[in-house]
Design an enzyme around this catalytic site. Structure first.
Site, short mmCIF file in Angstrom:
data_model
loop_
_atom_site.label_atom_id
_atom_site.label_comp_id
_atom_site.label_asym_id
_atom_site.label_seq_id
_atom_site.Cartn_x
_atom_site.Cartn_y
_atom_site.Cartn_z
N SER A 91 35.27 10.81 -59.96
CA SER A 91 34.47 11.43 -58.89
C SER A 91 35.30 12.31 -57.96
O SER A 91 34.73 13.11 -57.22
CB SER A 91 33.76 10.35 -58.07
OG SER A 91 34.69 9.41 -57.56
N ASP A 384 33.86 10.47 -47.24
CA ASP A 384 33.06 9.25 -47.39
C ASP A 384 34.01 8.08 -47.57
O ASP A 384 35.23 8.23 -47.38
CB ASP A 384 32.06 9.42 -48.53
CG ASP A 384 32.70 9.50 -49.91
OD1 ASP A 384 33.92 9.27 -50.02
OD2 ASP A 384 31.98 9.80 -50.89
N HIS A 387 36.38 9.37 -50.86
CA HIS A 387 36.80 10.70 -51.26
C HIS A 387 37.26 11.56 -50.08
O HIS A 387 36.68 11.49 -49.00
CB HIS A 387 35.64 11.42 -51.96
CG HIS A 387 35.06 10.64 -53.09
ND1 HIS A 387 33.93 9.86 -52.95
CD2 HIS A 387 35.45 10.51 -54.38
CE1 HIS A 387 33.66 9.28 -54.11
NE2 HIS A 387 34.56 9.66 -54.99
#
Length: 418
Positions: A91, A384, A387
């Protein structure tokens, strides 16, 4: 679920420069959809020129602007090709592949992508507020997600993004998310792309393009810890059976095989990132109830062990695979520098997530429409619970492209021009 916030439906202008669509604008979008122009070109200045044109615009002017755009995109025939970036990972660099999966790991809801100009601030599946680190490594164009319907034809000569949120080096990693694309399958997908490049350029030219003009970026491993070996409750039994040394050995064994497979498919220029200090991310700090300057010890210990073995692996591959150049991006130390000295880089906090909820650092609930959102996204190292923000990604990328402290044996600029 349907893909939300598809940037191909938004054009290339940001919300600040949005122009009322006319026929010329529709023609530009049509060209993008059919792969004749990039939907995510960093040369955004040229698209508004085309949009502003109408039937009174001299045809020679239209041809001039289109020619400039072609030069900027790297989609020219012959030696005008600028090279490709093929991105593998999780991600941290996923550009939207998970939008096309049945998965619990997805970032196609606002406010994700709120600062991503090519989509007008709409979510695209990137797990950050803007560009990922993989999209700031010196390429003039964004590599499209492999699973996107538009990722076909000449646009793949810019590169392709295979990364998937929740994916890992080990196939069992991320199984709690249901759908995800592990590294083994990502390499399988590149094999599909490799055949398509042969069809576009011819076998001889394609081989040369892949070997000399393409960068292979690998950013993976975090989920093997966060969503496998260190997963609360679920992984307790596994940690009793496998020591950290055994687990990291299995990661290295798999990664060796995966990188060697890419080599057999003509990949030669690699940049492989080690795993960052997971014990310092808002999720781990919130989970452990740590003070602002503290980091969780166990995650950083096992990550450090893996990173040492990764360094040895890349040295081994450089010695044993003729013509290959494997560069190690020392993301662990680079992120620790950013966290330790965040005011120096213009940030207000390196502990609290900009978007998220739960715990002292907004670190327990991922970013979404109902979670808390900070006012100035550029002042947070972390977007977040997991990340980095776009602002942090930019600093990290600049160091890897042009610096010499956190990447070896050469930086990305030197690697590209070998």
């Amino acid at each position: 679920m349907n893909h939300q916030g598809n940037p191909f439906n938004k054009g290339s202008t940001s919300s600040a420069t949005r122009v009322k669509p006319n026929n010329r604008h529709r023609q530009v979008i049509s060209l993008q959809i059919h792969g004749l122009l990039p939907s995510f070109s960093l040369q955004e200045e040229l698209v508004p020129l085309i949009v502003a044109m109408d039937s009174r615009t001299p045809f020679t002017m239209i041809l001039l602007v289109l020619s400039l755009l072609a030069c900027a995109t790297g989609l020219e025939d012959g030696d005008g090709l600028l090279g490709a970036s093929f991105l593998f990972g999780d991600s941290l660099v996923d550009a939207g592949n998970n939008n096309y999966l049945t998965t619990l790991s997805r970032a196609n809801l606002p406010p994700n992508g709120i600062d991503f100009k090519p989509s007008g601030g709409q979510p695209t599946g990137r797990f950050t507020n803007g560009r990922t680190i993989g999209e700031q490594l010196g390429q003039p164009n964004f590599a499209l997600p492999f699973l996107a319907p538009n990722a076909t034809g000449p646009v793949i000569l810019n590169g392709v993004n295979y990364a998937s949120g929740g994916g890992g080096i080990l196939n069992q990693t991320g199984r709690l998310f249901v759908g995800r694309i592990g590294m083994d399958v990502q390499v399988d997908f590149f094999n599909v792309t490799r055949k398509q490049v042969d069809q576009l350029l011819g076998p001889a030219k394609a081989k040369n393009y892949i070997m000399k003009d393409s960068i292979f970026s690998v950013t993976i491993g975090s989920n093997d810890f966060l969503n496998n070996y260190l997963l609360p409750v679920v992984s307790v039994a596994e940690r009793l059976v496998y020591t950290p040394n055994q687990f990291t050995d299995s990661m290295i064994t798999n990664l060796r095989s995966q990188l060697t497979r890419l080599y057999t498919l003509d990949a030669r220029k690699f940049v492989v990132a080690n795993v960052g200090p997971l014990g310092c991310i808002p999720y781990q700090k919130s989970l452990s109830g740590l003070d602002e300057k503290e980091c969780a010890e166990l995650p950083n210990q096992v990550v450090t062990q893996y990173n040492g073995k990764l360094k040895d692996l890349l040295a081994e591959l450089n010695d044993n695979l003729p013509g290959a150049s494997f560069c190690l991006a020392n993301v662990y130390d680079l992120v620790m520098e950013l966290i330790s000295n965040y005011p120096k880089y213009g940030f207000d906090t390196a502990s609290q997530a900009c978007c998220g909820s739960g715990g002292q650092y907004r670190g327990l609930i991922p970013c979404g429409p109902t979670t808390s959102l900070c006012e100035d996204h550029s002042k947070h190292v972390f977007w977040d619970p997991y990340h980095p923000s776009e602002a942090a990604n930019l600093i990290l990328a600049k160091e890897l492209v042009h610096g010499d402290k956190y990447i070896s044996p050469m930086n990305l600029y030197t690697l590209r021009h070998l």
